[in-house]
Design a protein around this motif. Structure first.
Motif, PDB file in Angstrom:
ATOM      1  N   HIS A   1      -5.830  -9.237   7.177  1.00  0.00           N
ATOM      2  CA  HIS A   1      -4.552  -8.676   7.624  1.00  0.00           C
ATOM      3  C   HIS A   1      -4.540  -7.152   7.550  1.00  0.00           C
ATOM      4  O   HIS A   1      -4.054  -6.485   8.445  1.00  0.00           O
ATOM      5  CB  HIS A   1      -3.430  -9.257   6.760  1.00  0.00           C
ATOM      6  N   GLN A   2      -5.087  -6.596   6.452  1.00  0.00           N
ATOM      7  CA  GLN A   2      -5.125  -5.139   6.262  1.00  0.00           C
ATOM      8  C   GLN A   2      -6.168  -4.816   5.209  1.00  0.00           C
ATOM      9  O   GLN A   2      -6.359  -5.571   4.251  1.00  0.00           O
ATOM     10  CB  GLN A   2      -3.754  -4.622   5.801  1.00  0.00           C
TER      11      GLN A   2
ATOM     12  N   VAL B   1      -7.079  -1.481   2.748  1.00  0.00           N
ATOM     13  CA  VAL B   1      -6.620  -0.168   2.294  1.00  0.00           C
ATOM     14  C   VAL B   1      -7.731   0.470   1.466  1.00  0.00           C
ATOM     15  O   VAL B   1      -8.213  -0.134   0.496  1.00  0.00           O
ATOM     16  CB  VAL B   1      -5.336  -0.295   1.445  1.00  0.00           C
TER      17      VAL B   1
ATOM     18  N   CYS C   1       1.718   2.068  -4.865  1.00  0.00           N
ATOM     19  CA  CYS C   1       1.682   1.735  -3.439  1.00  0.00           C
ATOM     20  C   CYS C   1       3.025   1.165  -3.001  1.00  0.00           C
ATOM     21  O   CYS C   1       3.650   0.400  -3.742  1.00  0.00           O
ATOM     22  CB  CYS C   1       0.607   0.683  -3.150  1.00  0.00           C
TER      23      CYS C   1
ATOM     24  N   TRP D   1       5.038  -1.513  -0.717  1.00  0.00           N
ATOM     25  CA  TRP D   1       4.723  -2.864  -0.254  1.00  0.00           C
ATOM     26  C   TRP D   1       5.859  -3.347   0.638  1.00  0.00           C
ATOM     27  O   TRP D   1       7.027  -3.354   0.236  1.00  0.00           O
ATOM     28  CB  TRP D   1       4.540  -3.812  -1.431  1.00  0.00           C
ATOM     29  N   ASP D   2       5.494  -3.731   1.855  1.00  0.00           N
ATOM     30  CA  ASP D   2       6.453  -4.316   2.784  1.00  0.00           C
ATOM     31  C   ASP D   2       6.273  -5.833   2.723  1.00  0.00           C
ATOM     32  O   ASP D   2       5.295  -6.365   3.268  1.00  0.00           O
ATOM     33  CB  ASP D   2       6.196  -3.800   4.196  1.00  0.00           C
TER      34      ASP D   2
ATOM     35  N   ALA E   1       6.153  -7.580   6.377  1.00  0.00           N
ATOM     36  CA  ALA E   1       4.986  -7.301   7.216  1.00  0.00           C
ATOM     37  C   ALA E   1       3.674  -7.464   6.463  1.00  0.00           C
ATOM     38  O   ALA E   1       2.609  -7.534   7.083  1.00  0.00           O
ATOM     39  CB  ALA E   1       5.080  -5.886   7.785  1.00  0.00           C
TER      40      ALA E   1
ATOM     41  N   ARG F   1       2.288  -5.209   4.313  1.00  0.00           N
ATOM     42  CA  ARG F   1       1.571  -3.940   4.442  1.00  0.00           C
ATOM     43  C   ARG F   1       1.648  -3.147   3.144  1.00  0.00           C
ATOM     44  O   ARG F   1       2.711  -3.021   2.535  1.00  0.00           O
ATOM     45  CB  ARG F   1       2.146  -3.095   5.581  1.00  0.00           C
TER      46      ARG F   1
ATOM     47  N   GLY G   1       0.705   0.540   1.111  1.00  0.00           N
ATOM     48  CA  GLY G   1       0.489   1.954   1.384  1.00  0.00           C
ATOM     49  C   GLY G   1       0.461   2.799   0.128  1.00  0.00           C
ATOM     50  O   GLY G   1       1.499   2.968  -0.526  1.00  0.00           O
TER      51      GLY G   1
END
Length: 363
Positions: free
Chosen positions: A197-198, A200, A233, A235-236, A239, A241, A243
């Protein structure tokens, strides 16, 4: 008769811990140990189930089942039903974990799957559980993380170190210490499959090891073993996600000449205080958390009471903190002030062979 783990009495009158160990079963006192403690932090060993290298332990959130990794080259996972009233486990079931050197595992919020991170070869695996909550078969999926190009003396091979489901169970985060990456996967419970999914990336040399989700569901705090730092970080949760936004020290004196590596990170239930351990400094760091997880500040550090603090855990009522000191073969307890987050020693250390994981069971 088995009961759900939350049927244990509230920790105002004490509770139960399960302790993992890095030692082989042939070492005296090694295995999965059950410890009772009282409200004052006094601890006593109930029993030890001889098991090879059960270095990390997790509990099913829905059933009276424990799971543990067997941290060997040919990795395995064991699970056992446990009667939490008598603290007498049944015979463990074991399966191949799908990789080398498993070092961490976590259970999906529904109890349907166990996720295993393998330090040895960077593999992440998903293993289904049966109707009774114990492991039913080997992995339905294994994913080996990629390495990276050489970067000076930094690690380049993948070393998966933690598998952490999101609180809603829709995503799984996996830290890779060897490549300074955090992988986010979407999880489909019906099939037990993970999908990329992602990914980082953190700055080189951080070595992300463990992480915690803040109760606000808006932030994740990542502990970096190699740099002894904490990365905050965003956190969504919708979604899925992640960051990175900020990085801070976990040591009072980051420039101290002794070698140090961070190990464990835990949050208080109210999300106001965060605790990390430093192996080398042999200290527990107390951090204040503000703005629903957006801001973290190092308040103080406290001697862990032993050597090489591998893991820590808070009692269910949040008034005690327990620390597994691997190299001194001790478990130590601390009183915790819920208002200030401060720690003070409680009771005498308990002798435990190479403790590496602390798991409170019960409320």
């Amino acid at each position: 008769m088995n009961h759900p783990p939350n049927d244990l009495p509230a920790t105002a009158s004490g509770g139960t811990l399960v302790i993992g160990s890095a030692a082989p079963a042939s070492t005296p006192g090694a295995g999965l140990s059950t410890v009772r403690y009282d409200a004052g932090g006094a601890m006593s060993l109930v029993r030890t189930l001889p098991v090879d290298h059960p270095s990390y332990v997790a509990v099913d959130p829905t059933r009276a089942v424990l799971h543990a990794v067997v941290e060997q080259e040919a990795g395995r996972v064991l699970s056992l039903g446990t009667d939490v009233d008598t603290v007498t486990p049944g015979p463990p079931a074991t399966v191949a974990s799908g990789g080398a050197g498993p070092c961490h595992l976590a259970v999906h919020p529904s109890g349907s799957h166990v996720f295993v991170a393998h330090y040895g070869d960077g593999v992440l695996s998903a293993i289904p559980t049966g109707a009774d909550g114990t492991i039913a078969a080997g992995p339905v999926q294994t994913i080996r993380h990629p390495g990276r190009e050489a970067c000076g003396e930094l690690l380049t091979e993948p070393h998966a170190h933690m598998a952490a489901p999101s609180p809603d169970g829709r995503f799984l985060l996996c830290t890779d210490l060897g490549t300074d990456r955090i992988h986010v996967y979407a999880f489909t419970e019906a099939t037990g499959r993970l999908s990329a999914h992602q990914t980082v990336g953190l700055p080189p040399g951080r070595g992300p090891r463990h992480l915690v989700f803040h109760p606000s569901a808006r932030y994740v705090h990542v502990l970096n073993e190699l740099s002894s730092t904490l990365t905050v970080c965003t956190w969504d949760p919708h979604a899925g996600r992640l960051g990175p936004t900020a990085e801070l020290e976990t040591r009072q004196d980051p420039g101290a000449p002794n070698a140090n590596s961070a190990a464990a990170v835990r949050l208080s239930a109210d999300g106001r205080f965060l605790y990390t351990t430093n192996r080398g400094d042999d200290a527990i760091a107390v951090h204040a958390v503000r703005d629903d997880g957006a801001s973290v500040e190092l308040l103080t550090t406290v001697a862990c009471g032993g050597s090489w603090p591998r893991d820590i855990a808070l009692s269910p009522d949040g008034r005690l903190l327990f620390c597994a000191n691997q190299r001194s073969d001790t478990l130590t307890a601390f009183h915790r002030d819920p208002s200030s987050g401060r720690l003070t020693p409680a009771g005498e250390p308990l002798a435990i062979t190479e403790p590496t994981s602390v798991l409170p069971i019960g409320r």
